[in-house]
Design an enzyme around this catalytic site. Structure first.
Site, PDB file in Angstrom:
ATOM      1  N   GLY A 190       0.786  -1.232   0.000  1.00 29.82           N
ATOM      2  CA  GLY A 190       0.000   0.000   0.000  1.00 29.82           C
ATOM      3  C   GLY A 190       0.810   1.271   0.000  1.00 29.82           C
ATOM      4  O   GLY A 190       0.236   2.371  -0.061  1.00 29.82           O
ATOM      5  N   LYS A 191       2.137   1.175   0.048  1.00 29.41           N
ATOM      6  CA  LYS A 191       2.971   2.384   0.043  1.00 29.41           C
ATOM      7  C   LYS A 191       2.949   3.042  -1.338  1.00 29.41           C
ATOM      8  O   LYS A 191       2.537   2.437  -2.332  1.00 29.41           O
ATOM      9  CB  LYS A 191       4.419   2.033   0.418  1.00 29.41           C
ATOM     10  CG  LYS A 191       4.588   1.335   1.751  1.00 29.41           C
ATOM     11  CD  LYS A 191       4.110   2.171   2.922  1.00 29.41           C
ATOM     12  CE  LYS A 191       4.436   1.476   4.241  1.00 29.41           C
ATOM     13  NZ  LYS A 191       3.869   2.192   5.405  1.00 29.41           N
TER      14      LYS A 191
END
Length: 368
Positions: A190-191
């Site tokens: 999710g970065k």
């Protein structure tokens, strides 16, 4: 409107899906799964992109902090300070190397480690055995690194920049790793730059620290496979993850610009809404907006409206570290870290990804 996710990873992956799958297929055919050119090239390219001299790939962001601490000689008898409002990985890495962790309250306006509180701690009797500080560039905006570096130099301590949420973030034109002895990164999916699983990296401009980190992630090896200069760990970056990250690195500037444009739209839409406070940008900072955080006057009511409107959300973070059960042994109480507690009780993270539709942004702000 359909359910609105907090993040939509596939919208960014879909245009490069074939490119990624072709690369994975190539690695399967060559059976190149550990090390090799993909890891070497990613480290080289990521170092160039972050404007640091050296990068060492790691298995994840938490391990990257552990390696950084070990490379700096942090261990039993030492203390390391971390901000009270952050994910526990920053703190648990400290105890993983046998050191003591303690917490610093955050700035009320930028939500990062408060330099004033750092210096007050270091001047006190509690600060005598502090070996390092770990500022966290929370939500994608860098901490006040010039001042924190000045304080660290004054008291002879090391600085690790936890940059898990700050890929490409800048302050005074400089990225993470410029002020710190080491900067660490997470490439959790999710970065802003995410792998297809866990991955991380360590960045530094110091050749000696680079060599130590290089050996520590790979069983203490330097050049020869069965010659181990020191005892290390198995904390390497997987080849497939490096290959995927190399592809995605080509698009990160475009994705970051899209994030900035969507945040600009958010800020415009929120200008007349009294129920929330928009995030502030530090002078001469260029946030990359991993998270778009607002402070709600009544978060519970806002969450209820979001649930009815089928809008996903996040809270970063609902319980500050000093009140986590894991740290009950430190005997902290409510109100010991007032700013972090205030932020944790009011912060709400709004949906954000590079491709999010502006109609969705309007709908979200209408529900605030």
């Amino acid at each position: 409107m359909d359910n609105i996710p907090f993040n939509n990873l596939y919208e960014g992956i879909n245009p490069i899906y074939s490119e990624i799958m072709d690369k994975i297929g190539e690695l399967i055919k060559t059976a190149e799964f550990i090390g090799g050119k993909e890891v070497e090239l990613f480290e080289k390219e990521y170092a160039e992109w972050t404007h640091t001299k050296y990068v060492v790939g790691a298995s994840n962001g938490t391990d990257a902090i552990i390696i950084a601490l070990k490379a700096l000689g942090v261990g039993p008898g030492d203390k390391v300070l971390v901000p009270d409002n952050t994910f526990i990985a920053t703190a648990e890495a400290v105890t993983a190397v046998g050191a003591e962790v303690d917490f610093i309250d955050i700035e009320s306006d930028y939500y990062a480690m408060d330099p004033i509180q750092v210096e007050e701690y270091l001047k006190s009797t509690k600060g005598r055995n502090v070996k390092a500080i770990i500022p966290v560039h929370l939500y994608g905006q860098m901490a006040n690194m010039p001042v924190l570096r000045e304080i660290a130099d004054k008291y002879g301590i090391k600085v690790i920049e936890d940059s898990a949420q700050a890929h490409g973030s800048k302050l005074l034109g400089n990225q993470p790793g410029y002020w710190g002895d080491i900067a660490t990164y997470s490439f959790y999916p999710g970065k802003n730059l995410g792998a297809f699983g866990d991955a991380g990296a360590i960045a530094t401009n110091n050749p000696d620290l680079y060599k130590k980190c290089r050996m520590l992630v790979n069983h203490g090896r330097w050049h020869e496979k069965y010659t181990h200069e020191i005892e290390g760990y198995n904390m390497r970056l997987d080849t497939i993850q490096a290959a995927i990250l190399r592809i995605k690195l080509q698009y990160i500037d475009e994705w970051t610009q899209n994030r900035k444009e969507k945040v600009s739209k958010y800020l415009h839409l929120l200008a007349g809404i009294d129920s929330v406070i928009s995030p502030r940008v530090r002078r001469e900072a260029e946030p990359v907006w991993h998270i778009f955080p607002v402070l709600c006057k009544d978060r519970d009511s806002t969450i209820e409206r979001f649930k009815k409107a089928k809008i996903s959300y996040g809270i970063h973070y609902p319980v500050p570290l000093h009140l986590q059960p894991a740290y009950n042994y430190k005997s902290y109480r409510a109100n010991d870290y007032p700013v972090a507690e205030m932020i944790s009780s009011r912060e709400l993270s709004l949906p954000l990804w590079p491709e999010i539709n502006e109609d969705i942004l309007k709908y979200i702000t209408e529900c605030l």
